[in-house]
Design a protein around this motif. Structure first.
Motif, PDB file in Angstrom:
ATOM      1  N   LEU A 409      64.902 198.641  63.906  1.00 22.73           N
ATOM      2  CA  LEU A 409      63.449 198.874  64.198  1.00 22.73           C
ATOM      3  C   LEU A 409      62.885 198.017  64.966  1.00 22.73           C
ATOM      4  O   LEU A 409      61.423 197.985  64.891  1.00 22.73           O
ATOM      5  N   GLY A 410      63.334 197.559  65.939  1.00 22.66           N
ATOM      6  CA  GLY A 410      63.138 196.992  66.869  1.00 22.66           C
ATOM      7  C   GLY A 410      63.850 195.855  67.689  1.00 22.66           C
ATOM      8  O   GLY A 410      65.008 195.732  67.016  1.00 22.66           O
ATOM      9  N   PRO A 411      63.434 195.229  68.162  1.00 23.41           N
ATOM     10  CA  PRO A 411      64.455 194.091  69.239  1.00 23.41           C
ATOM     11  C   PRO A 411      65.152 192.703  68.220  1.00 23.41           C
ATOM     12  O   PRO A 411      64.701 191.931  68.077  1.00 23.41           O
ATOM     13  N   ARG A 474      65.233 188.909  62.264  1.00 27.95           N
ATOM     14  CA  ARG A 474      64.787 188.220  63.418  1.00 27.95           C
ATOM     15  C   ARG A 474      64.936 188.983  64.688  1.00 27.95           C
ATOM     16  O   ARG A 474      66.133 189.773  65.152  1.00 27.95           O
ATOM     17  N   SER A 475      63.692 188.495  65.307  1.00 26.75           N
ATOM     18  CA  SER A 475      62.638 189.766  66.018  1.00 26.75           C
ATOM     19  C   SER A 475      63.343 188.655  67.071  1.00 26.75           C
ATOM     20  O   SER A 475      63.333 187.725  67.776  1.00 26.75           O
ATOM     21  N   ARG A 476      63.439 189.927  68.493  1.00 26.09           N
ATOM     22  CA  ARG A 476      62.897 188.854  69.920  1.00 26.09           C
ATOM     23  C   ARG A 476      61.901 188.827  70.066  1.00 26.09           C
ATOM     24  O   ARG A 476      61.766 188.294  71.330  1.00 26.09           O
ATOM     25  N   ASP A 477      61.233 189.505  69.267  1.00 25.69           N
ATOM     26  CA  ASP A 477      59.904 189.853  69.902  1.00 25.69           C
ATOM     27  C   ASP A 477      59.023 189.290  68.850  1.00 25.69           C
ATOM     28  O   ASP A 477      58.689 189.921  68.212  1.00 25.69           O
ATOM     29  N   ALA A 484      59.440 192.797  58.016  1.00 29.88           N
ATOM     30  CA  ALA A 484      58.451 193.879  56.934  1.00 29.88           C
ATOM     31  C   ALA A 484      58.766 195.550  58.041  1.00 29.88           C
ATOM     32  O   ALA A 484      58.449 196.084  56.357  1.00 29.88           O
ATOM     33  N   ARG A 485      59.294 195.380  58.707  1.00 35.57           N
ATOM     34  CA  ARG A 485      59.319 196.135  58.688  1.00 35.57           C
ATOM     35  C   ARG A 485      60.849 197.211  58.126  1.00 35.57           C
ATOM     36  O   ARG A 485      60.778 198.828  57.527  1.00 35.57           O
ATOM     37  N   ASP A 486      61.362 196.133  57.770  1.00 34.92           N
ATOM     38  CA  ASP A 486      62.835 196.457  57.094  1.00 34.92           C
ATOM     39  C   ASP A 486      62.800 197.350  56.102  1.00 34.92           C
ATOM     40  O   ASP A 486      62.744 198.228  55.056  1.00 34.92           O
ATOM     41  N   GLU A 487      61.757 196.455  55.477  1.00 38.03           N
ATOM     42  CA  GLU A 487      61.265 196.393  54.082  1.00 38.03           C
ATOM     43  C   GLU A 487      60.202 197.898  53.501  1.00 38.03           C
ATOM     44  O   GLU A 487      60.486 198.901  52.510  1.00 38.03           O
ATOM     45  N   ASP A 488      59.677 198.094  54.601  1.00 32.60           N
ATOM     46  CA  ASP A 488      58.777 199.492  54.414  1.00 32.60           C
ATOM     47  C   ASP A 488      60.008 200.571  54.639  1.00 32.60           C
ATOM     48  O   ASP A 488      59.275 201.053  53.750  1.00 32.60           O
ATOM     49  N   PHE A 489      60.430 199.977  55.395  1.00 28.64           N
ATOM     50  CA  PHE A 489      61.975 201.771  54.920  1.00 28.64           C
ATOM     51  C   PHE A 489      62.664 201.428  54.035  1.00 28.64           C
ATOM     52  O   PHE A 489      62.478 202.557  53.492  1.00 28.64           O
ATOM     53  N   LEU A 490      63.071 200.324  53.695  1.00 28.50           N
ATOM     54  CA  LEU A 490      63.694 200.672  52.229  1.00 28.50           C
ATOM     55  C   LEU A 490      62.515 201.312  50.889  1.00 28.50           C
ATOM     56  O   LEU A 490      63.307 202.079  50.211  1.00 28.50           O
ATOM     57  N   PRO A 504      60.582 204.211  64.879  1.00 31.45           N
ATOM     58  CA  PRO A 504      60.597 203.218  66.193  1.00 31.45           C
ATOM     59  C   PRO A 504      62.201 203.072  66.242  1.00 31.45           C
ATOM     60  O   PRO A 504      62.103 201.559  66.349  1.00 31.45           O
ATOM     61  N   ILE A 505      63.138 203.365  65.979  1.00 27.80           N
ATOM     62  CA  ILE A 505      64.444 202.830  66.728  1.00 27.80           C
ATOM     63  C   ILE A 505      64.669 202.523  67.993  1.00 27.80           C
ATOM     64  O   ILE A 505      64.139 203.438  68.861  1.00 27.80           O
ATOM     65  N   HIS A 506      65.116 201.581  67.842  1.00 34.86           N
ATOM     66  CA  HIS A 506      64.829 200.189  69.318  1.00 34.86           C
ATOM     67  C   HIS A 506      66.739 201.289  69.547  1.00 34.86           C
ATOM     68  O   HIS A 506      67.235 199.801  69.024  1.00 34.86           O
ATOM     69  N   TYR A 507      66.617 201.736  70.343  1.00 34.70           N
ATOM     70  CA  TYR A 507      68.252 202.250  70.334  1.00 34.70           C
ATOM     71  C   TYR A 507      69.206 201.091  71.096  1.00 34.70           C
ATOM     72  O   TYR A 507      70.238 200.536  71.344  1.00 34.70           O
ATOM     73  N   PRO A 508      68.666 200.138  72.883  1.00 33.72           N
ATOM     74  CA  PRO A 508      68.755 199.115  72.984  1.00 33.72           C
ATOM     75  C   PRO A 508      69.360 197.923  72.185  1.00 33.72           C
ATOM     76  O   PRO A 508      71.127 197.610  72.585  1.00 33.72           O
ATOM     77  N   SER A 509      69.236 198.046  70.802  1.00 32.34           N
ATOM     78  CA  SER A 509      69.799 197.002  69.854  1.00 32.34           C
ATOM     79  C   SER A 509      70.389 197.969  69.032  1.00 32.34           C
ATOM     80  O   SER A 509      71.621 197.267  68.922  1.00 32.34           O
TER      81      SER A 509
END
Ligand SMILES: [Zn+2]
Length: 547
Positions: A409-411, A474-477, A484-490, A504-509
């Motif tokens: 859900l992010g970089p 861990r985020s690159r940004d 937080a996004r991971d916990e929110d998803f779960l 907000p699926i992060h397709y490059p990841s």
């Protein structure tokens, strides 16, 4: 550490790809194209048209046909049964009729009735549409016998002809793999059957109830469960000797233990302290209920890249991801389709991208590689169980690399390799991640026992070294908090209709995950020796003692 990783990542892009800004731009363009392909696969697989891809449904069959066509377009060979893309599986679907569940306790001439969905949930019975059991109750702690750890809940207990009352989970004093193994139903229920139990009441521990609140369990109880049918049409791992089963939350447990001389809080405390316990509960209980049973068919999809080495080609490295999700269910906010975009359309999309990378590469691996889209994971890891026990290919399965629910859900800057510490696959995965500019983090929540909760576990049970790569946090940004996004998803969207492509699926990841997995597959397929369990490993010594 994050900065170091980023430096490594940048370095690989210029030096590794051949130097110069042109090469870097080409790598960026390739990564963009991979992300776009993965997005397109997810868009199709998680579309409402596929109605949540439940095993045994038309929506799943459409998804399976899509994966087979993609395999064909990539030049893979069919690796399923009888030279086809599929491994057909006969399934028995069972739905508990929740309102029809009965649970009563007779004590000193007094009857106490427990209420379905408030105090207890009736569990499915794969053996009969209507079933009941009456008998004395024996509480046996976690229901764990682990002589190698000097732990035995059953010492001196008599379960013959009795209904076993057990706590969910396993002693917290065990290390995480032992807890994982001993809390699994596949370990626990056969133990109760072996000791003569005729029914089972599973009492949730406060820890488990905090993790999955009771209302969530009630909502999930409407989903059917499944078992696969063997050649004689019998459901496998159905444990028919346990004639009825029920799940109790705290409210129900309070009624069950009230007035027995064994306060519930003391029982919980002993369990939390890892003290074995058992005692007879006074009186008898009657459990009764109904189950709606139906036969279904579903199939794993199997694509093959044949190995180039005349000897090693008879060994198979598996990349797996489950294709099924929950289907239609109770509507939430007017939406009844459980699309499963991250769980696990994303994993299958990455699998297709890895298949593409291996097929366009032109250099065949030494060992054969199998791409496996599995059915009925959500119904109890069934497609993987069938495949691991009855592979459609003639040689040995030497490794399973599994993907399930990459919550990108992010970089992302790191991945987690569940099971890395158990076999030689761990160092291979670490090198693959580093080569792609990622860190490989250890299991952040060993108490969640993730390693036994997805398809790789069924390969593990057949002695096959396995690893399960999933998302780190861990985020690159620095502006995006991925934990937080991971916990929110779960909390909010896992196994809900809102696990869809609006996230907000992060397709490059996900493209990064494909590159990491492609490197792992290559390394394992080309290595002189097949992967091995680490000496004295818990799973290796249990399931592959001779390897
Ligand atoms: Zn799931």
């Amino acid at each position: 550490m994050a900065r170091l990783t980023l430096a490594l990542w940048l370095c690989l892009y210029c030096c590794g790809a051949g130097a110069g800004p042109a090469a870097s731009a080409a790598a960026d363009a390739a990564a963009d194209a991979a992300a776009a392909r993965i997005r397109a696969h997810v868009a199709f697989l998680a579309d409402d048209l596929l109605e949540g891809r439940a095993a045994g449904s038309r929506g799943y069959d459409l998804a399976a046909r899509y994966v087979a066509s993609e395999f064909e377009a990539l030049g893979l060979k069919p690796g399923g049964a009888a030279g086809a893309w599929f491994q057909p599986i006969e399934l028995l679907e069972a739905s508990a009729v929740i309102a029809a569940g009965e649970f009563s306790i007779e004590r000193d001439g007094q009857a106490t009735r427990l209420e379905s969905t408030v105090d207890f949930l009736p569990l499915r019975d794969y053996g009969a549409a209507q079933s009941s059991v009456t008998g004395p109750l024996e509480f046996v702690g976690y229901g764990v016998s682990a002589p190698e750890r000097g732990y035995d809940d059953f010492a001196g207990a008599d379960l013959q002809g009795r209904i076993a009352v057990v706590l969910s989970g396993a002693p917290p004093t065990f290390d995480s793999e032992a807890r994982a193994h001993y809390s699994a139903t596949l370990t626990k229920l056969p133990e109760l059957v072996r000791r003569g139990a005729i029914g089972v009441v599973i009492v949730l521990t406060p820890v488990d109830e905090a993790r999955t609140p009771w209302p969530r369990l009630v909502q999930r109880s409407w989903f059917p469960g499944m078992r696969w049918l063997d050649a004689d049409g019998r459901p496998v791992d159905a444990f028919a000797e346990l004639r009825r089963a029920a799940l109790l939350g705290r409210a129900g447990a309070a009624k069950l233990f009230a007035g027995t001389g064994h306060p519930l809080e003391a029982v919980y405390a002993a369990a939390e302290a890892g003290r074995p316990q058992h005692f007879a509960l006074p009186g008898t209980a009657t459990l009764a209920g109904q189950t709606t049973l139906a036969r279904r068919q579903s199939a794993n999809v199997v694509g093959l890249v044949e190995g180039a080495d005349p000897v090693l080609r008879h060994e198979y490295v598996v990349l797996s991801a489950h294709l099924d999700h929950l289907g239609r269910g109770e509507a939430v906010g007017g939406d009844a389709i459980y699309n499963g975009a991250l769980d696990n359309a994303a994993g299958v999309a990455v699998l297709l991208e890895v298949a593409r990378m291996l097929s366009v590469d032109g250099r065949r691996p030494k060992r054969s590689v199998l791409f496996l889209a599995l059915t009925a994971e959500e119904r109890g890891l069934l497609g993987s169980d069938v495949f691991a026990r009855h592979p459609t290919v003639p040689g040995a399965l030497v490794a399973d690399i599994n993907m399930d629910m990459p919550v990108a859900l992010g970089p992302l800057a790191d991945w987690v390799a569940f099971g890395a510490e158990h076999s030689t696959l761990g160092p291979v995965a670490a090198r693959a991640a580093a080569a792609e500019g990622y860190a490989l983090a250890p299991d952040p929540l060993p108490e969640e026992i993730v390693f036994v909760r997805s398809d790789q576990y069924m390969f593990v049970r057949q002695g096959v070294p396995s690893i399960y790569i999933s998302t780190g946090t861990r985020s690159r940004d620095p502006a995006i908090d991925l934990r937080a996004r991971d916990e929110d998803f779960l909390r909010e969207r896992y196994h809900q209709p809102s696990d869809d492509v609006a996230q907000p699926i992060h397709y490059p990841s996900l493209a990064g995950l494909a590159r990491v997995n492609a490197r792992i597959l290559r390394a394992v397929a080309d290595a002189p020796a097949r992967p091995a369990w680490n000496p004295g490993d818990f799973f290796g010594s249990r399931f592959a003692p001779s390897r």
